[in-house]
Structures are given as structure tokens and as C-alpha cells.
Motif scaffolding. Structure first.
Motif, PDB file in Angstrom:
ATOM      1  N   PHE A   1       0.862  -1.190   0.000  1.00 56.98           N
ATOM      2  CA  PHE A   1       0.000   0.000   0.000  1.00 56.98           C
ATOM      3  C   PHE A   1       0.896   1.237   0.000  1.00 56.98           C
ATOM      4  O   PHE A   1       1.531   1.562   1.002  1.00 56.98           O
ATOM      5  N   VAL A   2       0.965   1.930  -1.130  1.00 52.94           N
ATOM      6  CA  VAL A   2       1.690   3.199  -1.207  1.00 52.94           C
ATOM      7  C   VAL A   2       0.711   4.285  -0.748  1.00 52.94           C
ATOM      8  O   VAL A   2      -0.173   4.700  -1.501  1.00 52.94           O
ATOM      9  N   THR A   3       0.869   4.747   0.481  1.00 50.96           N
ATOM     10  CA  THR A   3      -0.111   5.661   1.098  1.00 50.96           C
ATOM     11  C   THR A   3       0.166   7.112   0.698  1.00 50.96           C
ATOM     12  O   THR A   3       0.371   7.982   1.551  1.00 50.96           O
ATOM     13  N   ALA A   4       0.141   7.364  -0.592  1.00 50.37           N
ATOM     14  CA  ALA A   4       0.511   8.683  -1.123  1.00 50.37           C
ATOM     15  C   ALA A   4      -0.717   9.588  -1.230  1.00 50.37           C
ATOM     16  O   ALA A   4      -1.029  10.104  -2.305  1.00 50.37           O
ATOM     17  N   PHE A   5      -1.413   9.804  -0.133  1.00 51.72           N
ATOM     18  CA  PHE A   5      -2.604  10.656  -0.158  1.00 51.72           C
ATOM     19  C   PHE A   5      -2.249  12.114  -0.463  1.00 51.72           C
ATOM     20  O   PHE A   5      -3.083  12.871  -0.952  1.00 51.72           O
ATOM     21  N   SER A   6      -1.029  12.518  -0.134  1.00 54.87           N
ATOM     22  CA  SER A   6      -0.563  13.883  -0.403  1.00 54.87           C
ATOM     23  C   SER A   6       0.699  13.845  -1.252  1.00 54.87           C
ATOM     24  O   SER A   6       1.612  14.645  -1.091  1.00 54.87           O
ATOM     25  N   GLY A   7       0.751  12.900  -2.194  1.00 53.74           N
ATOM     26  CA  GLY A   7       1.993  12.652  -2.904  1.00 53.74           C
ATOM     27  C   GLY A   7       2.942  11.926  -1.959  1.00 53.74           C
ATOM     28  O   GLY A   7       2.562  11.466  -0.887  1.00 53.74           O
ATOM     29  N   LEU A   8       4.194  11.807  -2.360  1.00 51.86           N
ATOM     30  CA  LEU A   8       5.215  11.203  -1.506  1.00 51.86           C
ATOM     31  C   LEU A   8       6.249  12.260  -1.147  1.00 51.86           C
ATOM     32  O   LEU A   8       6.761  12.965  -2.017  1.00 51.86           O
ATOM     33  N   PHE A   9       6.566  12.353   0.155  1.00 49.85           N
ATOM     34  CA  PHE A   9       7.580  13.284   0.634  1.00 49.85           C
ATOM     35  C   PHE A   9       8.950  12.586   0.586  1.00 49.85           C
ATOM     36  O   PHE A   9       9.214  11.769  -0.275  1.00 49.85           O
ATOM     37  N   ALA A  10       9.808  12.903   1.532  1.00 50.96           N
ATOM     38  CA  ALA A  10      11.193  12.426   1.520  1.00 50.96           C
ATOM     39  C   ALA A  10      11.254  10.886   1.519  1.00 50.96           C
ATOM     40  O   ALA A  10      10.434  10.240   2.169  1.00 50.96           O
ATOM     41  N   PRO A  11      12.295  10.339   0.857  1.00 48.32           N
ATOM     42  CA  PRO A  11      13.265  11.046   0.017  1.00 48.32           C
ATOM     43  C   PRO A  11      12.837  11.121  -1.455  1.00 48.32           C
ATOM     44  O   PRO A  11      13.638  11.460  -2.306  1.00 48.32           O
ATOM     45  N   TYR A  12      11.560  10.809  -1.729  1.00 45.88           N
ATOM     46  CA  TYR A  12      11.109  10.653  -3.118  1.00 45.88           C
ATOM     47  C   TYR A  12      10.699  11.983  -3.755  1.00 45.88           C
ATOM     48  O   TYR A  12      11.030  12.254  -4.903  1.00 45.88           O
ATOM     49  N   TRP A  13       9.882  12.782  -3.026  1.00 48.36           N
ATOM     50  CA  TRP A  13       9.334  14.041  -3.527  1.00 48.36           C
ATOM     51  C   TRP A  13       8.622  13.863  -4.866  1.00 48.36           C
ATOM     52  O   TRP A  13       8.970  14.443  -5.885  1.00 48.36           O
ATOM     53  N   ILE A  14       7.600  12.989  -4.838  1.00 51.30           N
ATOM     54  CA  ILE A  14       6.785  12.729  -6.028  1.00 51.30           C
ATOM     55  C   ILE A  14       5.411  13.363  -5.794  1.00 51.30           C
ATOM     56  O   ILE A  14       4.559  12.808  -5.094  1.00 51.30           O
ATOM     57  N   ASP A  15       5.204  14.552  -6.336  1.00 56.70           N
ATOM     58  CA  ASP A  15       3.955  15.280  -6.098  1.00 56.70           C
ATOM     59  C   ASP A  15       2.753  14.636  -6.777  1.00 56.70           C
ATOM     60  O   ASP A  15       1.618  14.783  -6.317  1.00 56.70           O
ATOM     61  N   ASP A  16       2.991  13.930  -7.901  1.00 56.55           N
ATOM     62  CA  ASP A  16       1.862  13.418  -8.677  1.00 56.55           C
ATOM     63  C   ASP A  16       1.540  11.960  -8.360  1.00 56.55           C
ATOM     64  O   ASP A  16       0.769  11.322  -9.067  1.00 56.55           O
ATOM     65  N   ALA A  17       2.123  11.417  -7.304  1.00 60.34           N
ATOM     66  CA  ALA A  17       1.736  10.069  -6.850  1.00 60.34           C
ATOM     67  C   ALA A  17       0.438  10.154  -6.058  1.00 60.34           C
ATOM     68  O   ALA A  17       0.136  11.170  -5.433  1.00 60.34           O
ATOM     69  N   GLN A  18      -0.347   9.082  -6.097  1.00 62.22           N
ATOM     70  CA  GLN A  18      -1.538   8.993  -5.263  1.00 62.22           C
ATOM     71  C   GLN A  18      -1.585   7.629  -4.586  1.00 62.22           C
ATOM     72  O   GLN A  18      -0.887   6.697  -4.980  1.00 62.22           O
ATOM     73  N   GLY A  19      -2.414   7.550  -3.547  1.00 66.90           N
ATOM     74  CA  GLY A  19      -2.525   6.301  -2.813  1.00 66.90           C
ATOM     75  C   GLY A  19      -2.884   5.145  -3.728  1.00 66.90           C
ATOM     76  O   GLY A  19      -3.859   5.218  -4.480  1.00 66.90           O
TER      77      GLY A  19
END
Length: 576
Positions: A355-373
Motif C-alpha cells: 500500500f503506497v499511502t501517497a494521499f498527499s503525494g510522496l515526501f522524503a526522500p522521493y518528492w513525487i507530487d503526482d503520486a496517489q494512494g
């Protein structure tokens, strides 16, 4: 005049989902506390707001109720010598400088409405120079984007800015301003641990930087920024103007993650802590000079107690406890957050679920703004317990990624990780964390370390504690150490699956989502073409995972050429 040993310090802990007030004795033990949850406002997908006035009222209620419990236990109020503040960082409040009234809901640190603005800012000349000045990359996370968005999109904010009447602050500034009575006293300050999260402050000078303000096209004459003062100060933060503690001075202020580092007594370079709250935040003390990360981490101020500021490397994870809340509130998996381990323990492992919990994108160390959960690996075998485990593991995976980056930046390998926060109550989560990072995880019995850090900052200013040595015996009893049990090969395999899932979670929002759709269409066409032409040497199954959009277009052209050549050969054969 010497202060009696029988003294206490109050701590306001203003978090993302609740406000709290705790009263600590000199041994660092909480003797009274009260907490209040407040409304979370989600106007649109990706938007997250708080009512600034409700934040104030929730804090005032907590103070009143905790003080009532304190007095009922037979303690006189006169023994409370000071109050400290710790707060959610980056969350942005704007108000009318003259009236003190908020001009909009606070935009919370998790909010992602500034994605498009962030992309535009990254294209500006000089964008690559900002990290060296302020320690933060351009992203949806810092306060600056939230302020710029409100100036552009909220008429009342824009009007106040144009009139030079706009006051800006993070939650610490707002609390101090309102608890001192608002515009009457106009106590308008911030400490470096909070100011370093705005992208306005120079990390070395601890003052606002003209280069940064100019880059963001902000006119310092139009927006009022709070004065930056020491994290521990007997006078700078004023005093409570009303309530049962009226007249008691506010003498310390730390952003929540810095407060947790102080509460864990991380005063020496090389000390680190990880706080598992709404998000998850790992701070690593690097000493008196900031270290600018080359591996996706943030450089920040750990604390400034008046001598020399101490700096930290930070890894920020947007979703930790928030993922558990999602299972509780959105999917009705559990009745309360505390039941997450019980549900996760109904299965032996994650059953292949990530489960990639990217509800607000991914922060450190990835910094992926356009990822989603995104949940991967679901089969007919998947049960709620597998998803519960995957939710806990998501935070543990990201913590490992951050620790790997910290090792590269600092050149040092961490020997032990101190932990606190709500999710650290889960033995399963902490054992999983130890297994994945391969070092012991140390959990204190008293886990109110964030509030304790605020109390320590306030106590230093009024002489409750005079130096770090006096804190040596605080919160040492009953600690639990989780040691790695999993084979390194097994944990490495789990982390590799997580890394693959992170890469596959990209491109779900904004313009970045379009190529993904094109790729899917291209893949379908290529595979369909491969199926129709049994004479080609292409393995259709191989097209599933490894080809990007350009590769797929080339493959389609190759297949088309092969078909045409085949037709020509057949035609020539028939003519013969």
C-alpha cells in the motif's frame, strides 16, 4: 532567588488532528493533561483545511480542563512557572493585521492544491539555488506555496496584501498572537524551527532572506512576517492574556518534530528520533552547521536555545497515522486506531499486498507530487488483515528509505532509532520497523515526548532546568527495545517490492496522468498487434512491465514493418 523543586511547566501541543495541554513536573512526568479533537475540513480532493479560531478555542479548552485536573490533585497554580508551545508546522494562517481576524481557513501542511503552482515555480530561473539557502526543495509541503495560492485565489487575502495589511504566520505565530490577546499586544513572533519551514528564512543567518522573497515575488512591505526569536526565551513570547493561567509567561516554542527530538534528549550530533503521528518525521542531529542533503532530505533547525543553533537532517513522511485513520473512517476496517495491530495480526504476513499511502503525494526522500494512494498485489486471497499490515509497513518502508538517505548524506550509520508518537504504540509496527532497518528500535514508556520537548524549552528559559545534564534521568524507566529478527535477505526482498510499487504509483494527478493513459493505450495496441501477428518474434507478455511510451511506439512501428514485409513476401511468392 532559588526556585523550589516542586515546580511545574505547562505545554501546549497543537497537532494536526487535536490540541492538547499537559503539565509536567521537574522529573519530566505528566501530572495532568487534556486533549480535544477538532474538525478536519476537506473542501476538495487534495485540499485540507482547519478553522483558525477553532484551533484557538480548542487550546483554551485544553488549558482550562488540564488545570482543573491539576488543582483537583491538590496542586496550586502558582507552581506552574511557564508554558511552552509545540505545533504542527508549515500549516499556514493569514489574518488582518489591524483586526486580528483570520481571512481564510488555515491551509494544512498535507494540502496538495499547490501542485500546479509548484511545477511553475520549479521552472523559474534560480529555482535550483534555493535548497542551499533554506534547506527545503520546492514542493507542496512548505508554507510559501500555501501563502502564494491564497494571495492569488482568495479575494480578501489579495486585498489585504495589496493594502499592506496581510499578516502571515505558521501555527506557533497564530497561537502566540491570539493567546496574548491579538492586536492589542500584537506579540508577533516565530522561532527558527518553524520559520525554517516557510522557505523564507536563511538557514545560516536565521533571518528572512531577500533572495528567497524576491524569487517568490513577495513584497515584504505588503505582507507582515513574524520576528524570528530564540526557541527558548523568557520574554519574547509574552504571556497568557486570559483563562486560569492568565499572566503566566510563554517561554518556549518548537515545531513539533524539533520538540520530539528535544523530548528524546537528542542533543548530541548523531542522535536521531522518529515520530509516528499523523505523518512520520525522522530528525537526525547534525550539530552546529547545517548539512544540505543531496539525497532528498530536508535541512532544518533542530532548536535554538540562545547560544548556537543546532541543525538537523529531516525525512518527512506525509502519511503515517493518517493511513490508519483512513482504514478506520473511510473503509470501516476498525472501530478505533488502536485496533490496527489486532487486525493486522489476524494474518501472518501482508499476503503480497503493498500500500503506497501517497494521499498527499510522496515526501522524503522521493518528492513525487503526482503520486496517489495505490494498493498493489490484491488477489482473491486478500483480506482486511493484509491491507492493515501493508498500511503499517508503508511507514516502515519510507523510514528505511530516509535512513538510507541520511547515511549517504552524513557518512554515518545510525546505531539505534528512538521512536515516539501514536503508531509507536503498535508492537507489530515497531518490530517490523526494526526488521526493515536492521537496527534496534527504542521506545520510551512515556511517549509524550513532543509535549515534553516544549516543556523543556520553556523550562530552560526560567531556570527549571539549567543544562542538558539535569535531563539525563528523565524518561529512562520502562523503555522497550525491538531488535531485528528477520533475515536481511527477506527484508531486502520486501523493500524491493515497495520500491517497485513507489515507481508504479507516479503520474496519477494533473498533466502527468495523461502519459500514463497513453502508455496504457499504447501497451494495449502493441499487445493486440502482437497477438494478431503470430509470425512475429515479439513476446506479448514481455510488453507488460518494461516498455515506456516511446518504446511502445517503436515496437508498434517495428510490428507494422514486419507485417508489410511479410505481405510483400507472400505477394512475391504468389506471383512466382
Amino acid at each position: 532567588m532559588a526556585i523550589s523543586d516542586d515546580v511545574f511547566v505547562g505545554a501546549i501541543d497543537q497537532g494536526t488532528t487535536s490540541s492538547r495541554f499537559l503539565i509536567f513536573n521537574k522529573d519530566g512526568e505528566p501530572v495532568a493533561s487534556h486533549s480535544v479533537e477538532f474538525k478536519q475540513i476537506y473542501p476538495k480532493p487534495g485540499w485540507h483545511e482547519h478553522d483558525p479560531l477553532e484551533i484557538i478555542s480548542s487550546v483554551e479548552e485544553c488549558i482550562a480542563k488540564a488545570v482543573e485536573k491539576f488543582e483537583q490533585a491538590g496542586n496550586p497554580l502558582i507552581r506552574i512557572k511557564a508554558v511552552g508551545i509545540t505545533n504542527q508546522r508549515e500549516t499556514t494562517v493569514v489574518w488582518d493585521k489591524q483586526t486580528g481576524e483570520p481571512l481564510n481557513n488555515a491551509i494544512v501542511w498535507t494540502d496538495t492544491r499547490t501542485q500546479q503552482l509548484t511545477r511553475e515555480l520549479k521552472k523559474r530561473p534560480g529555482a535550483d539555488k534555493l535548497l542551499e539557502l533554506c534547506g527545503l526543495p520546492i514542493s507542496t509541503y512548505p508554507s510559501v506555496g500555501k501563502l502564494l495560492w491564497m494571495i492569488e485565489n482568495v479575494p480578501k487575502v489579495k486585498a489585504a496584501y495589496e493594502k499592506g495589511n496581510l499578516a502571515f504566520g505558521t501555527i506557533d505565530t497564530w497561537l502566540v498572537y491570539k493567546l496574548n490577546g491579538g492586536p492589542q499586544k500584537d506579540v508577533f513572533v516565530s522561532d527558527p524551527t518553524n520559520a525554517s519551514r516557510t522557505m523564507f528564512m536563511n538557514l545560516k543567518t536565521l533571518q528572512y532572506d531577500d533572495t528567497l522573497l524576491e524569487f517568490f515575488s513577495l513584497d515584504a512591505k505588503n505582507v507582515h512576517l513574524p520576528k524570528i526569536v530564540h526557541s527558548s526565551d523568557p520574554k519574547a513570547y509574552g504571556c497568557l492574556e486570559s483563562g486560569p493561567l492568565k499572566g503566566v509567561h510563554i517561554t518556549g516554542c518548537l515545531g513539533d518534530q524539533s520538540a520530539a527530538l528535544v523530548g528524546q534528549k537528542g542533543f548530541s550530533p548523531g542522535k536521531a528520533k522518529n515520530t509516528y503521528g499523523t505523518g512520520c518525521f525522522l530528525l537526525y542531529n547534525v550539530g552546529e552547521k547545517p548539512v544540505i542533503s543531496r539525497h532528498g532530505l530536508l535541512a532544518t533547525v533542530a532548536y535554538d536555545f540562545g547560544d548556537k543553533p543546532i541543525y538537523a537532517l529531516e525525512g518527512s513522511i506525509a502519511v503515517a497515522g493518517q493511513g490508519v485513520k483512513f482504514l478506520q473512517q473511510n473503509l470501516n476496517f476498525i472501530a478505533s486506531s488502536s485496533k490496527i495491530s489486532e487486525l493486522a495480526n489476524t494474518v501472518e504476513d501482508n499476503g503480497g499486498v503493498v500500500f503506497v499511502t501517497a494521499f498527499s503525494g510522496l515526501f522524503a526522500p522521493y518528492w513525487i507530487d503526482d503520486a496517489q494512494g495505490t494498493i498493489f498485489g490484491i488477489t482473491q486471497h486478500t483480506q482486511q488483515g493484509h491491507i492493515a499490515r501493508a498500511t503499517l509497513e508503508a511507514t516502515c518502508y519510507q523510514t528505511k528509505a530516509i535512513l538510507d538517505a541520511m547515511e549517504k548524506d552524513s557518512g554515518q550509520t545510525l546505531a539505534e532509532l528512538a521512536v515516539d508518537g501514536g503508531m509507536s504504540n503498535s508492537d507489530l509496527c515497531m518490530q517490523t520497523q526494526a526488521d526493515l532497518i536492521g537496527i534496534p528500535v527504542d521506545r520510551p514508556a512515556m511517549r509524550e515526548t513532543t509535549a515534553l520537548g516544549a516543556a523543556i524549552a520553556a523550562g530552560f528559559a526560567v531556570g527549571v532546568w539549567k543544562d542538558f545534564d539535569e535531563l539525563n534521568n528523565i524518561n529512562t524507566q520502562g523503555r522497550t527495545v525491538f531488535r531485528p529478527k528477520m533475515l536481511k535477505e527477506a527484508s531486502a526482498k520486501m523493500f524491493a517490492r515497495w520500491t517497485k510499487a513507489v515507481d508504479m504509483s507516479r503520474g496519477w494527478t494533473g498533466d502527468a496522468a495523461k502519459p500514463a493513459a497513453t502508455e496504457a493505450g499504447g501497451a494495449g495496441k502493441a499487445k493486440e498487434a502482437a497477438r494478431k501477428d503470430s509470425g512475429t518474434v515479439v513476446d506479448a507478455a514481455a510488453l507488460d512491465d518494461d516498455l515506456d511510451e516511446e518504446d511502445l511506439e517503436m515496437e508498434l512501428r517495428r510490428l507494422d514493418i514486419q507485417r508489410k514485409l511479410k505481405q510483400m513476401r507472400r505477394k512475391r511468392t504468389s506471383n512466382l
